[in-house]
Design an enzyme around this catalytic site. Structure first.
Site, short mmCIF file in Angstrom:
data_model
loop_
_atom_site.label_atom_id
_atom_site.label_comp_id
_atom_site.label_asym_id
_atom_site.label_seq_id
_atom_site.Cartn_x
_atom_site.Cartn_y
_atom_site.Cartn_z
NE ARG A 294 -29.15 41.45 132.14
CZ ARG A 294 -30.37 41.93 131.97
NH1 ARG A 294 -30.57 42.92 131.09
NH2 ARG A 294 -31.40 41.46 132.66
CE1 TYR A 426 -23.94 33.91 136.39
CE2 TYR A 426 -24.07 32.99 138.59
CZ TYR A 426 -23.34 33.29 137.47
OH TYR A 426 -22.01 32.96 137.43
CD GLU A 427 -26.36 39.34 137.51
OE1 GLU A 427 -27.13 40.30 137.32
OE2 GLU A 427 -25.98 38.99 138.63
N GLY A 428 -30.37 37.59 134.45
CA GLY A 428 -31.31 37.55 133.34
C GLY A 428 -31.03 36.33 132.49
CD GLN A 433 -29.43 38.86 129.09
OE1 GLN A 433 -29.00 39.91 128.62
NE2 GLN A 433 -29.91 38.78 130.32
#
Length: 566
Positions: A294, A426-428, A433
């Site tokens: 992240r 992506y990655e949340g 977040q």
């Protein structure tokens, strides 16, 4: 103007703005002297400018392909990857016991920033490997560490993360991939994963997949998930790639951007895997990798913003249009200058937040101080979401600066916008977040946030003697943010969630003002002028964001499906 790594800007941030001197003052990172930092930034910048930047357009115009079950990467990518690996840039922050350099995450972040600006498509590969190294360091057995980490650091092998399935995106607990014990300490992994970045390539000896799967006795949801190392090639007794594992790349996605980076559908058909961490503890191990990623993905946005800004500035300094004074180019038009200044000021703010995040990670690592660890956790979702939002906005403005030529692919302006768009997903996703920020990161009652706001206010107070107007604006913004935090922690979760995204953006805006104010106090007229632009024109957005954050959920959830046209 070809891409030029922003080494002087990074030196300035490290030395004057984000407090990197505290990192090098620790015993853990005492070797990160000014001379070493300068050498690292200079050498990495040279590689990015001369080796990687020329691959930016190549990767877009000659996408990765799947041929007879093998991934073929764009021309020059193998050499570019080898330059990254041979330079030691993959294992910069890995522990020296396994072949890493043991350097601060802040320096790894700076190097990754430059690689992203030069060629984002290729940077995704080492980013995944760096996250895998960290996950293995924290959670894997000694045997797995000894076998895999040195080869990942050398770049002979590379790593991926396998979470998402067709029915299990953000809801990871809905995954169906199974792990059956083989009776010999290994497991048979069966299932399908999607959106796997750099799932295969034609330039490393092995690809090491970290795969989330459920053991037969795994409970439903995330609490029953385990993590497994599933290599493409099963290591032999000597640790070299041996027999091919029972896995394959089914297909590559046809994407909006990042054409040089293969994104695959993966199929595991009884593939041999090794447990990483405790049974049913896969999410804890994977979150180690995801938190690393992240910060890295926020840096994707920042690196792309840098590249898009440089591209737009070069065009604006060359393009003649209309009757303008000075240089006679469009940079003399006030609105074009406004766009360029917005691009530069926001890139500075986002990079400062990311560097401050990395400094907090390093200080938490070096001191085990819970306050530093809490700050790192607080800044991670802000870095990821704001960094990628800035990347998208700056890339979009870059197209606008080019005018009609920005819409023409041959100029390369549109590629920045297409490539960076996925970073907010992506990655949340950025929405996740924001949920993380108002939820998990506020479980301390807002203590970490208030501590940071106190520092912003102290900095503004110190600046009032020399920059009274700018300091007052930042101080008032920080106090409004304090009120928003106090309101937030007093609310039930539905009201927090309804305003999560504007809260995160308001927080980031205030942090940007804080770091610009610090920069303005260093005696450089250029930084003061840029800070004045940001604080006067961009910082005021915080008021609207924080007002929306405190609006609650009632009016939002009162909208019916009919109201939405469903």
């Amino acid at each position: 103007m070809p891409y030029q790594s922003p080494v002087p800007h990074m030196r300035f941030l490290l030395d004057k703005v984000v407090g990197f001197d505290a990192v090098r003052a620790t015993d853990r990172f005492a070797e990160a002297t000014p001379d070493m930092v300068d050498a690292i930034l200079t050498e990495a910048g040279k590689m990015c400018d001369e080796v990687l930047a020329p691959l930016q357009r190549v990767g877009d115009q000659h996408p990765a392909t799947l041929e007879n079950g093998k991934v073929r990467t764009p021309p020059g990518f193998a050499e570019g990857y080898r330059a990254i690996a041979d330079g030691g840039w993959i294992g910069m922050s890995a522990h020296p016991d396994t072949g890493g350099l043991g350097l601060p995450m802040t320096l790894t972040n700076a190097v990754n920033d430059m690689i992203c600006g030069a060629c984002l498509a290729i940077q995704l590969n080492p980013l995944m490997t760096q996250g895998q190294i960290e996950a293995l360091e924290h959670h894997a057995s000694e045997d797995i560490k000894a076998l895999y980490i040195p080869k990942l650091i050398s770049g002979d092998w590379c790593g991926t993360m396998n979470l998402t399935e067709p029915q299990a995106g953000s809801d990871v607990g809905a995954l169906r991939t199974k792990a059956e014990p083989n009776g010999d300490g290994t497991y048979a992994i069966t299932g399908q994963k999607i959106y796997i970045s750099w799932a295969d390539n034609d330039f490393t000896e092995n690809v090491c997949h970290l795969v989330l799967a459920r053991l037969p006795d795994g409970a439903p949801g995330t609490k029953g998930i385990s993590l497994f190392m599933v290599p493409k090639m099963i290591p032999d007794e000597d640790g070299n790639p041996g027999a091919r594992n029972s896995l394959r790349v089914v297909s590559l996605e046809h994407k909006m951007g990042l054409h040089g980076s293969p994104t695959a559908v993966m199929e595991y058909n009884g593939a041999t895997g090794w447990l990483v961490g405790e049974p049913h503890g896969g999410m804890a191990a994977m979150f180690t990798m995801m938190n690393n990623a992240r910060l890295g993905v926020g840096t994707h946005g920042i690196g792309v913003a840098e590249g898009a800004y440089q591209h737009a500035l070069a065009y604006a300094l060359d393009r003649r249009q209309g009757k303008v004074g000075g240089t006679g180019t469009i940079v003399e038009h006030p609105d074009v200058r406004r766009m360029l200044a917005s691009m530069k000021a926001d890139t500075f703010a986002a990079r400062a937040i990311a560097f401050a995040n990395a400094v907090a990670i390093d200080m938490g690592t070096a001191t085990d101080d819970p306050a530093w660890q809490a700050r790192a956790a607080l800044l991670t979702p802000i870095t990821k979401a704001f960094g990628t939002e800035v990347g998208m906005r700056v890339a979009e403005l870059g197209v606008q600066v080019h005018g009609g030529m920005g819409y023409i692919e041959e100029t390369g302006a549109a590629q920045y916008s297409r490539d960076v768009r996925v970073s907010a997903i992506y990655e949340g996703t950025n929405g996740i977040q924001a949920i993380d920020l108002v939820g998990r990161k506020m479980m301390d009652g807002g203590e970490a946030a208030i501590a940071l706001i106190d520092e912003i206010c102290e900095g503004a107070d110190a600046a009032k003697a020399t920059l009274p107007d700018l300091a007052q604006d930042v101080y008032e913004a920080a106090e409004t943010l304090r009120e928003a935090v106090e309101w937030l922690v007093a609310q039930e979760m539905p009201d927090r969630l309804a305003g999560a995204t504007p809260f995160l953006m308001g927080f980031a805006r205030v942090l940007g003002g804080h770091f610009h104010l610090i920069a303005a106090r260093q005696g450089d007229d250029g930084h003061e002028r840029l800070a004045r632009f940001y604080i006067t024109r961009l910082l005021p957005e915080y008021a609207a964001h924080l007002a929306e954050a405190r609006a609650g959920a009632a009016d939002l959830m009162a909208l019916t499906l009919d109201d939405l046209g469903a």
